[in-house]
Design an enzyme around this catalytic site. Structure first.
Site, short mmCIF file in Angstrom:
data_model
loop_
_atom_site.label_atom_id
_atom_site.label_comp_id
_atom_site.label_asym_id
_atom_site.label_seq_id
_atom_site.Cartn_x
_atom_site.Cartn_y
_atom_site.Cartn_z
CB SER A 8 36.85 28.09 -17.43
OG SER A 8 36.95 29.40 -17.98
CG HIS A 33 32.50 27.74 -17.46
ND1 HIS A 33 31.28 27.74 -16.82
CD2 HIS A 33 33.07 28.94 -17.20
CE1 HIS A 33 31.11 28.88 -16.19
NE2 HIS A 33 32.19 29.64 -16.41
CG ASP A 35 34.21 32.27 -18.02
OD1 ASP A 35 33.23 32.23 -17.26
OD2 ASP A 35 35.20 31.51 -17.89
CG MET A 37 34.11 38.11 -18.95
SD MET A 37 35.68 38.21 -18.09
CE MET A 37 35.77 36.57 -17.35
CG HIS A 66 29.65 32.57 -16.09
ND1 HIS A 66 30.76 32.50 -15.26
CD2 HIS A 66 28.80 33.43 -15.48
CE1 HIS A 66 30.58 33.29 -14.22
NE2 HIS A 66 29.40 33.87 -14.33
CG MET A 68 30.60 36.92 -15.64
SD MET A 68 32.26 36.25 -15.48
CE MET A 68 32.29 35.17 -16.90
CG MET A 137 30.51 34.24 -9.48
SD MET A 137 31.33 33.45 -10.90
CE MET A 137 33.05 33.87 -10.66
N GLY A 142 35.61 38.13 -13.50
CA GLY A 142 36.31 39.02 -14.41
C GLY A 142 37.61 38.45 -14.96
CG PHE A 143 40.56 39.38 -14.33
CD1 PHE A 143 41.08 39.86 -15.53
CD2 PHE A 143 39.90 40.26 -13.49
CE1 PHE A 143 40.94 41.20 -15.87
CE2 PHE A 143 39.76 41.61 -13.83
CZ PHE A 143 40.29 42.08 -15.02
N GLY A 144 40.53 34.91 -14.95
CA GLY A 144 40.95 33.58 -14.55
C GLY A 144 42.15 33.66 -13.61
N GLY A 145 42.45 32.57 -12.96
CA GLY A 145 43.67 32.47 -12.17
C GLY A 145 43.66 33.20 -10.84
CG ASP A 175 33.22 30.13 -12.61
OD1 ASP A 175 34.45 29.90 -12.73
OD2 ASP A 175 32.56 30.79 -13.42
N GLY A 176 35.69 29.58 -9.93
CA GLY A 176 36.72 30.52 -9.51
C GLY A 176 37.72 29.90 -8.54
N GLY A 177 38.94 29.73 -9.00
CA GLY A 177 39.99 29.21 -8.12
C GLY A 177 39.81 27.76 -7.72
N GLY A 197 39.60 26.79 -14.74
CA GLY A 197 40.34 27.38 -15.84
C GLY A 197 41.83 27.16 -15.68
#
Ligand code: DX5
Ligand code: ZN
Length: 221
Positions: A8, A33, A35, A37, A66, A68, A137, A142-145, A175-177, A197
């Site tokens: 990402s 990927h 993102d 937003m 993606h 959002m 998800m 909304g946010f990376g990391g 997707d996410g973490g 990401g």
């Protein structure tokens, strides 16, 4: 079953996106990927169709877009024209989901359906024949990391069972973490695409991090 790795670019240096993509291409990334937003559906604002078109010019990898954003129907054509290979909409952001997914396929892209951590899988079940990718998800978007929500592993397994029962061969994307500590578990549960990401672009060598994530995922697949 092989697992596709989708770095990402949200966690990459936006002033040097071409270099970031080249690095993960060298590491064997399968998709990029992207993102999108809008500051409404999620608190953050990122990029739109012109950037997708620019990325398309510097990579031959499929662009996994993606969305959002609220009311994504307004922009499906723009992202398809910009070169998106996969266009994913959130069921929480769409009123007529069947129509939106059908439209994405008509535009020549693979249709993706994303569901938030708090959204039950049943929302996907009703339209199981209409999407090519189910994006689960594993953080609130909304946010990376952000930290991976552990319950997501069970949701992936349930999604795999649901899709098999429905006769769908859709990919399951997480997707996410996603990182080296959970990739094998996710692949073992049935994930076929992993977005990452921070665990790729937050390292000193994104290419090597891509390879390491693939090895970890393959070990669990
Ligand atoms: C979050 C985005 C993700 C994000 C993942 O809302 O959809 O694609 O970039 O980033 P990490 O892997 O850092 O959680
Ligand atoms: Zn994403």
């Amino acid at each position: 079953m092989s697992v596709l790795i989708a770095p990402s670019i949200l966690s990459a240096d936006f002033a040097a996106l071409g270099d970031a993509i080249a690095a993960v291409e060298r590491g064997g990334a399968d998709l990029i990927h992207v993102d999108v937003m809008d500051g409404h559906f999620v608190p953050n604002i990122t990029i739109g169709p012109p950037v997708v078109a620019a990325l398309k010019r510097v990579t031959s990898l499929p662009l996994d877009v993606h969305l959002m954003i609220a009311d994504p129907d307004r922009y499906l054509e723009a992202f398809a024209s910009a070169g998106a290979s996969i266009i994913t909409v959130h069921c929480e952001a769409v009123t007529h989901l069947h129509r939106s997914l059908t439209r994405i396929r008509q535009l020549g892209a693979r249709a993706g359906l994303a569901i938030n951590p708090a959204t039950p899988l049943d929302h996907a079940k009703e339209v199981a024949g209409e999407f090519d990718v189910l994006l689960i998800m594993s953080v609130n978007p909304g946010f990376g990391g952000q930290s991976f929500i552990p319950r997501s592993v069970g949701k992936v397994a349930a999604a795999k069972a649901m899709l098999t029962a429905a006769g769908s061969a859709a990919d399951i994307e997480v997707d996410g973490g996603v990182d080296l500590t959970n990739a094998a578990k996710l692949a073992g549960a049935g994930a076929t695409m992993l977005v990452a990401g921070a665990s790729i672009f937050g390292t000193a060598n994104p290419g090597e991090a891509t390879q390491a994530l693939r090895r970890a995922a393959q070990a669990g697949a």
